[in-house]
Design a protein around this motif. Structure first.
Motif, PDB file in Angstrom:
ATOM      1  N   GLY A  35       0.793  -1.227   0.000  1.00  0.00           N
ATOM      2  CA  GLY A  35       0.000   0.000   0.000  1.00  0.00           C
ATOM      3  C   GLY A  35       0.827   1.279   0.000  1.00  0.00           C
ATOM      4  N   HIS A  36       2.098   1.187  -0.373  1.00  0.00           N
ATOM      5  CA  HIS A  36       2.966   2.365  -0.299  1.00  0.00           C
ATOM      6  C   HIS A  36       2.517   3.501  -1.229  1.00  0.00           C
ATOM      7  N   LEU A  37       1.936   3.184  -2.381  1.00  0.00           N
ATOM      8  CA  LEU A  37       1.463   4.257  -3.269  1.00  0.00           C
ATOM      9  C   LEU A  37       0.330   5.050  -2.622  1.00  0.00           C
ATOM     10  N   THR A  38      -0.574   4.344  -1.980  1.00  0.00           N
ATOM     11  CA  THR A  38      -1.664   5.008  -1.267  1.00  0.00           C
ATOM     12  C   THR A  38      -1.107   5.860  -0.135  1.00  0.00           C
ATOM     13  N   THR A  39      -0.116   5.327   0.568  1.00  0.00           N
ATOM     14  CA  THR A  39       0.517   6.067   1.664  1.00  0.00           C
ATOM     15  C   THR A  39       1.170   7.342   1.147  1.00  0.00           C
ATOM     16  N   MET A  40       1.927   7.251   0.032  1.00  0.00           N
ATOM     17  CA  MET A  40       2.598   8.433  -0.509  1.00  0.00           C
ATOM     18  C   MET A  40       1.582   9.484  -0.948  1.00  0.00           C
ATOM     19  N   GLU A  41       0.542   9.062  -1.632  1.00  0.00           N
ATOM     20  CA  GLU A  41      -0.456  10.031  -2.099  1.00  0.00           C
ATOM     21  C   GLU A  41      -1.224  10.644  -0.930  1.00  0.00           C
ATOM     22  N   GLY A  42      -1.492   9.849   0.087  1.00  0.00           N
ATOM     23  CA  GLY A  42      -2.136  10.385   1.285  1.00  0.00           C
ATOM     24  C   GLY A  42      -1.252  11.408   1.979  1.00  0.00           C
ATOM     25  N   GLN A  43       0.044  11.106   2.080  1.00  0.00           N
ATOM     26  CA  GLN A  43       0.985  12.047   2.700  1.00  0.00           C
ATOM     27  C   GLN A  43       1.061  13.345   1.897  1.00  0.00           C
ATOM     28  N   LEU A  44       1.075  13.221   0.568  1.00  0.00           N
ATOM     29  CA  LEU A  44       1.121  14.420  -0.274  1.00  0.00           C
ATOM     30  C   LEU A  44      -0.144  15.253  -0.125  1.00  0.00           C
ATOM     31  N   SER A  45      -1.280  14.610  -0.058  1.00  0.00           N
ATOM     32  CA  SER A  45      -2.536  15.345   0.140  1.00  0.00           C
ATOM     33  C   SER A  45      -2.532  16.080   1.476  1.00  0.00           C
ATOM     34  N   LEU A  46      -2.088  15.398   2.522  1.00  0.00           N
ATOM     35  CA  LEU A  46      -2.007  16.039   3.837  1.00  0.00           C
ATOM     36  C   LEU A  46      -1.003  17.186   3.829  1.00  0.00           C
ATOM     37  N   LEU A  47       0.112  16.981   3.162  1.00  0.00           N
ATOM     38  CA  LEU A  47       1.132  18.023   3.070  1.00  0.00           C
ATOM     39  C   LEU A  47       0.565  19.257   2.366  1.00  0.00           C
ATOM     40  N   CYS A  48      -0.151  19.046   1.273  1.00  0.00           N
ATOM     41  CA  CYS A  48      -0.760  20.175   0.551  1.00  0.00           C
ATOM     42  C   CYS A  48      -1.743  20.924   1.451  1.00  0.00           C
ATOM     43  N   CYS A  49      -2.499  20.198   2.244  1.00  0.00           N
ATOM     44  CA  CYS A  49      -3.433  20.841   3.180  1.00  0.00           C
ATOM     45  C   CYS A  49      -2.683  21.626   4.249  1.00  0.00           C
ATOM     46  N   ARG A  50      -1.572  21.086   4.712  1.00  0.00           N
ATOM     47  CA  ARG A  50      -0.785  21.796   5.729  1.00  0.00           C
ATOM     48  C   ARG A  50      -0.137  23.052   5.150  1.00  0.00           C
ATOM     49  N   LEU A  51       0.291  22.970   3.883  1.00  0.00           N
ATOM     50  CA  LEU A  51       0.926  24.120   3.250  1.00  0.00           C
ATOM     51  C   LEU A  51      -0.065  25.245   3.006  1.00  0.00           C
ATOM     52  N   ASP A  52      -1.301  24.895   2.692  1.00  0.00           N
ATOM     53  CA  ASP A  52      -2.311  25.911   2.420  1.00  0.00           C
ATOM     54  C   ASP A  52      -3.688  25.372   2.774  1.00  0.00           C
ATOM     55  N   PRO A  53      -4.062  25.457   4.061  1.00  0.00           N
ATOM     56  CA  PRO A  53      -5.332  24.886   4.505  1.00  0.00           C
ATOM     57  C   PRO A  53      -6.555  25.455   3.788  1.00  0.00           C
ATOM     58  N   ALA A  54      -6.512  26.713   3.367  1.00  0.00           N
ATOM     59  CA  ALA A  54      -7.665  27.327   2.716  1.00  0.00           C
ATOM     60  C   ALA A  54      -7.618  27.203   1.191  1.00  0.00           C
ATOM     61  N   GLY A  55      -6.507  26.698   0.681  1.00  0.00           N
ATOM     62  CA  GLY A  55      -6.335  26.635  -0.767  1.00  0.00           C
ATOM     63  C   GLY A  55      -7.077  25.486  -1.403  1.00  0.00           C
ATOM     64  N   ASP A  56      -7.139  25.537  -2.722  1.00  0.00           N
ATOM     65  CA  ASP A  56      -7.708  24.413  -3.446  1.00  0.00           C
ATOM     66  C   ASP A  56      -6.604  23.779  -4.285  1.00  0.00           C
ATOM     67  N   GLU A  57      -6.925  22.662  -4.924  1.00  0.00           N
ATOM     68  CA  GLU A  57      -5.914  21.917  -5.671  1.00  0.00           C
ATOM     69  C   GLU A  57      -5.286  22.727  -6.791  1.00  0.00           C
ATOM     70  N   SER A  58      -6.021  23.667  -7.362  1.00  0.00           N
ATOM     71  CA  SER A  58      -5.466  24.463  -8.454  1.00  0.00           C
ATOM     72  C   SER A  58      -4.368  25.410  -7.972  1.00  0.00           C
ATOM     73  N   ASP A  59      -4.330  25.702  -6.674  1.00  0.00           N
ATOM     74  CA  ASP A  59      -3.291  26.558  -6.085  1.00  0.00           C
ATOM     75  C   ASP A  59      -2.162  25.756  -5.459  1.00  0.00           C
ATOM     76  N   SER A  60      -2.244  24.467  -5.454  1.00  0.00           N
ATOM     77  CA  SER A  60      -1.269  23.630  -4.763  1.00  0.00           C
ATOM     78  C   SER A  60       0.132  23.787  -5.357  1.00  0.00           C
ATOM     79  N   PRO A  61       1.144  23.772  -4.503  1.00  0.00           N
ATOM     80  CA  PRO A  61       2.518  23.817  -5.007  1.00  0.00           C
ATOM     81  C   PRO A  61       2.986  22.451  -5.512  1.00  0.00           C
ATOM     82  N   VAL A  62       2.166  21.408  -5.298  1.00  0.00           N
ATOM     83  CA  VAL A  62       2.531  20.041  -5.669  1.00  0.00           C
ATOM     84  C   VAL A  62       1.532  19.509  -6.686  1.00  0.00           C
ATOM     85  N   THR A  63       2.048  18.846  -7.720  1.00  0.00           N
ATOM     86  CA  THR A  63       1.170  18.162  -8.655  1.00  0.00           C
ATOM     87  C   THR A  63       1.367  16.656  -8.500  1.00  0.00           C
ATOM     88  N   ILE A  64       0.267  15.950  -8.595  1.00  0.00           N
ATOM     89  CA  ILE A  64       0.291  14.494  -8.501  1.00  0.00           C
ATOM     90  C   ILE A  64      -0.150  13.964  -9.848  1.00  0.00           C
TER      91      ILE A  64
END
Length: 189
Positions: free
Chosen positions: A59-88
Motif C-alpha cells: 500500500g505504499h502508493l496510497t501512503t505516498m499520495e495520502g501524505q502528499l494530500s495532507l502536506l498540501c493541506c498543511r501548506l495551504d489549509p484554505a487553498g484548493d488543488e489548483s493553487d497547490s505547489p505540488v502536482t500528482i
C-alpha cells in the motif's frame, strides 16, 4: 509563492506564514517534501525506493499520495488543488516551478552566475551563495542515505564556492574574506 528552505532546518514560508517541523507533518511527509524540493520531480517508483530502501510496504502508493494530500493541506489549509505547489500525476509527483522557490536552486543559480562572469564581478554572487548556504542541508532530518548524499553534495559545492570566493577576494583585495569562514565553519575542512 512558496519558499522552501533546505539549508538549515526544513522550512516553508508562504503568505506570511512559516512552517517547520511538525507543521509540515510527520517524518515521511517532510522527507517527501525535501525530496521534491531537491529534485523538482520524482517518479513514484523512485520516491518509494528512496523512502523505503529495503522494500516498500504494501500500500505504499496510497501512503505516498495520502501524505502528499495532507502536506498540501498543511501548506495551504484554505487553498484548493489548483493553487497547490505540488502536482500528482500518473507517473510521479512534482513541485510547480511557478509557485515554488527553493534555496538550493538559488544557491546553484548564484554559483552558475559567478562561473559565467569575469573575476572581478564573480565575487558578489559567490559570497551571496556562501551566505545562503550558511547551515548544513536538512539539518533537522534524520539521515537516510539520500539525505546524507545530498548533504555531502552541497557541502562540497559550498566549500568550492567559498574557496573560489576566497581566491577572488585575495586576488582583488590582497586578503581572504574571513567572514565567509566564520559564517559557515562546518563547510571548511
Amino acid at each position: 509563492m512558496y519558499e522552501i528552505q533546505l539549508f538549515g532546518p526544513l522550512e516553508v514560508r508562504t503568505r506570511g506564514v512559516r512552517l517547520s517541523g511538525g507543521d509540515l507533518g510527520d517524518d515521511l511527509s517532510r522527507h517527501i517534501l525535501a525530496l521534491l524540493a531537491l529534485r523538482g520531480k520524482v517518479r513514484k517508483a523512485e520516491l518509494a525506493g528512496l523512502l523505503w530502501p529495503e522494500r516498500p510496504p504494501a500500500g505504499h502508493l496510497t501512503t505516498m499520495e495520502g501524505q502528499l494530500s495532507l502536506l498540501c493541506c498543511r501548506l495551504d489549509p484554505a487553498g484548493d488543488e489548483s493553487d497547490s505547489p505540488v502536482t500528482i500525476g500518473d507517473d510521479g509527483y512534482a513541485l510547480v516551478p511557478d509557485r515554488v522557490r527553493v534555496d538550493t536552486a538559488r544557491f546553484d543559480e548564484l554559483v552558475a552566475i559567478a562561473a559565467g562572469r569575469p573575476h572581478r564581478s564573480a565575487l558578489r554572487p559567490l559570497v551571496a551563495a556562501a551566505h545562503l548556504a550558511g547551515r548544513p542541508l536538512l539539518e533537522d532530518l534524520a539521515g537516510p542515505a539520500w539525505v546524507i548524499q545530498a548533504r555531502e553534495h552541497y557541502r562540497a559545492r559550498v566549500a568550492a564556492a567559498m574557496a573560489r570566493a576566497a581566491e577572488l577576494s585575495q586576488a582583488l583585495r590582497g586578503e581572504a574574506p574571513h567572514a565567509l569562514f566564520v559564517r559557515a565553519p562546518e563547510f571548511v575542512a
